[in-house]
Scaffold this active site. Structure first.
Site, short mmCIF file in Angstrom:
data_model
loop_
_atom_site.label_atom_id
_atom_site.label_comp_id
_atom_site.label_asym_id
_atom_site.label_seq_id
_atom_site.Cartn_x
_atom_site.Cartn_y
_atom_site.Cartn_z
N GLY A 76 0.77 -1.24 0.00
CA GLY A 76 0.00 0.00 0.00
C GLY A 76 0.80 1.29 0.00
O GLY A 76 0.23 2.35 0.22
N TRP A 121 2.13 2.96 -2.50
CA TRP A 121 1.71 3.89 -3.56
C TRP A 121 0.36 4.52 -3.21
O TRP A 121 0.12 5.68 -3.47
CB TRP A 121 1.64 3.17 -4.93
CG TRP A 121 2.98 3.03 -5.58
CD1 TRP A 121 4.18 2.93 -4.96
CD2 TRP A 121 3.26 2.99 -7.00
NE1 TRP A 121 5.19 2.82 -5.89
CE2 TRP A 121 4.65 2.86 -7.14
CE3 TRP A 121 2.46 3.04 -8.13
CZ2 TRP A 121 5.27 2.77 -8.39
CZ3 TRP A 121 3.07 2.96 -9.38
CH2 TRP A 121 4.47 2.84 -9.51
N ASP A 144 -5.69 -5.30 -5.09
CA ASP A 144 -4.61 -6.30 -5.04
C ASP A 144 -5.21 -7.67 -4.74
O ASP A 144 -6.27 -7.77 -4.13
CB ASP A 144 -3.56 -5.96 -3.96
CG ASP A 144 -2.22 -6.63 -4.26
OD1 ASP A 144 -1.29 -5.94 -4.68
OD2 ASP A 144 -2.11 -7.88 -4.08
N ASP A 172 -8.54 -9.50 -8.49
CA ASP A 172 -7.58 -9.77 -9.55
C ASP A 172 -7.78 -8.73 -10.65
O ASP A 172 -8.92 -8.51 -11.09
CB ASP A 172 -7.88 -11.19 -10.07
CG ASP A 172 -6.85 -11.67 -11.07
OD1 ASP A 172 -6.19 -10.82 -11.71
OD2 ASP A 172 -6.71 -12.90 -11.21
N ASP A 195 1.97 -0.96 -10.10
CA ASP A 195 3.32 -1.39 -9.75
C ASP A 195 3.35 -2.91 -9.69
O ASP A 195 4.07 -3.52 -8.91
CB ASP A 195 3.67 -0.77 -8.38
CG ASP A 195 5.11 -0.99 -7.97
OD1 ASP A 195 5.96 -1.17 -8.86
OD2 ASP A 195 5.38 -0.98 -6.75
N LYS A 231 4.70 -0.32 -14.08
CA LYS A 231 6.02 -0.96 -14.07
C LYS A 231 6.20 -1.75 -15.36
O LYS A 231 5.27 -2.39 -15.83
CB LYS A 231 6.10 -1.89 -12.86
CG LYS A 231 7.53 -2.36 -12.61
CD LYS A 231 7.64 -3.64 -11.81
CE LYS A 231 7.08 -3.68 -10.43
NZ LYS A 231 8.01 -3.27 -9.39
N1 SAM Z 1 3.00 -0.66 -5.19
C1 SAM Z 1 2.95 -1.52 -4.01
C2 SAM Z 1 3.36 -0.68 -2.83
O1 SAM Z 1 3.87 0.40 -3.04
O2 SAM Z 1 3.13 -1.10 -1.70
C3 SAM Z 1 3.83 -2.73 -4.18
C4 SAM Z 1 3.28 -3.69 -5.21
S1 SAM Z 1 4.07 -5.26 -5.18
C5 SAM Z 1 5.64 -4.90 -5.91
C6 SAM Z 1 3.27 -6.14 -6.46
C7 SAM Z 1 1.84 -6.55 -6.13
O3 SAM Z 1 1.24 -7.03 -7.33
C8 SAM Z 1 1.73 -7.70 -5.14
O4 SAM Z 1 1.12 -7.24 -3.96
C9 SAM Z 1 0.83 -8.74 -5.86
O5 SAM Z 1 -0.13 -9.32 -5.02
C10 SAM Z 1 0.16 -7.85 -6.90
N2 SAM Z 1 -0.40 -8.60 -8.04
C11 SAM Z 1 0.24 -9.46 -8.87
N3 SAM Z 1 -0.63 -9.95 -9.78
C12 SAM Z 1 -1.85 -9.39 -9.51
C13 SAM Z 1 -3.15 -9.50 -10.11
N4 SAM Z 1 -3.37 -10.30 -11.15
N5 SAM Z 1 -4.17 -8.79 -9.57
C14 SAM Z 1 -3.97 -7.98 -8.51
N6 SAM Z 1 -2.75 -7.83 -7.91
C15 SAM Z 1 -1.71 -8.52 -8.40
#
Ligand code: SAM
Length: 322
Positions: A53, A55, A77, A93, A118, A158
């Site tokens: 969280g 961002w 997420d 998702d 991200d 990203k």
């Molecule tokens: N931007 C976040 C922060 O600042 O706290 C960090 C994000 S983290 C690098 C990547 C996130 O992508 C993970 O929490 C993962 O659960 C989520 N993610 C990956 N595939 C996803 C999907 N299909 N739907 C939703 N979230 C997804």
């Protein structure tokens, strides 16, 4: 390895804890904002792949309200996130139509001014596969963006600068006249991670947003551009050059007037995928803590030790931004 060793090796991790950000990624968005002024005039924003969280924290602290009311931030997420003031959370998702509907319901028919993503898939260590999955996640984010972003709006996501990145640029350029690839100072040089900043959302004529089919299909489909038709986008390094270097170790005592104090993370994950592995490790004779397991690991093989054991707190893969 002492508990402060990660603070020495990862300056942005340490600063994030000191400043109350849930993850070091907060600095990436802040540095993108510094360079691109992303938040100007933004009242409604969507944070895709938002957990834990940081961002969403940056958005909720920086967006201004309008005559219509306070700013609205929706965070999506797969994983649960601890609540954040001013942020509506959807555990879902980003590839699912139900997620789009929930976002639209929250905005009551209005569109978002800004969508950020991200997103990172679970890293397998097989670089080609990781790049491919990352690209698919970006396209899923773009697909959902076509449903919720207003014309003229901004999309930030990203991207892994792998060998097929120009195909992604070409797809993004179909929807946005301005696409820039940016590398914030806080993103490790050793990682192929960067961010696309896409401005002025303007879908091609005849484009109908759909969650049922791949983004670009039929007449809109693109062959991988090559030679002179290859799409190149500007590359910008952002963040003040005087900012800390994420690939360097720093002493714990950065400021002689402020003695170092170890701080725990402000919001540890609620149900981290590695929890099961940690509890199994504790049950083993002489088993200790498993904090060093890579956060992307959500399945621990039955045979122990796992093939994924990294043995360090930071992922050593040059491809991984974590
Ligand atoms: N931007 C976040 C922060 O600042 O706290 C960090 C994000 S983290 C690098 C990547 C996130 O992508 C993970 O929490 C993962 O659960 C989520 N993610 C990956 N595939 C996803 C999907 N299909 N739907 C939703 N979230 C997804």
């Amino acid at each position: 390895m002492g508990r402060s060793s990660k603070d020495k090796r990862d300056i942005y991790y340490r600063l994030a804890k000191e400043q109350g950000w849930r993850a070091r990624s907060a600095f990436k968005l802040l540095q993108l904002e510094q360079r691109f002024r992303l938040f100007q005039g933004v009242h409604r924003a969507v944070d895709l792949c938002a957990a834990p969280g940081s961002w969403s924290q940056v958005l909720s602290r920086n967006l201004r309200g309008s005559a219509e009311g306070p700013p609205q931030v929706v965070a999506v997420d797969l994983q649960a996130m601890a609540p954040l003031p001013g942020v509506l959370q959807i555990q879902g998702d980003i590839t699912k139509a139900s997620t789009v509907q929930q976002i639209q319901r929250h905005f009551e028919g209005h569109s978002a001014d800004l969508v950020v993503c991200d997103g990172a898939p679970d890293v397998t260590g097989l670089h080609d596969l990781d790049e491919y999955i990352q690209a698919q996640l970006l396209l899923a984010a773009l697909t959902i963006t076509t449903h919720v972003l207003k014309k003229g709006g901004t999309f930030v996501a990203k991207i892994f600068r792998g060998k097929d990145v120009t195909l992604l640029y070409a797809q993004l350029r179909l929807f946005f006249p301005s696409v820039t690839c940016a590398k914030p100072r806080s993103s490790r040089n050793s990682s192929i991670e960067a961010f696309v900043v896409c401005r002025g959302y303007s879908p091609p004529a005849g484009f109908e947003p759909s969650m049922d089919s791949p983004l670009l299909h039929g007449d809109l489909a693109l062959a991988p551009p090559s030679g002179p038709s290859r799409v190149l986008v500007p590359f910008v390094a952002c963040g003040d050059l005087s900012a800390y270097d994420p690939d360097r170790n720093y002493p714990l005592e950065l400021d002689p007037h402020r003695p170092y104090r170890f701080l725990p993370p402000p919001a540890p994950p609620i149900a981290p995928p590695y929890a099961r592995a940690r509890s199994r490790r504790r049950q083993r004779p002489g088993g200790g803590d498993m904090d060093w397991i890579h956060p992307s690991i959500n399945r621990i093989p039955d045979a122990w030790p796992p093939f994924t054991a990294i043995g360090r707190e930071r992922c050593q893969s040059p491809r991984c931004g974590l």
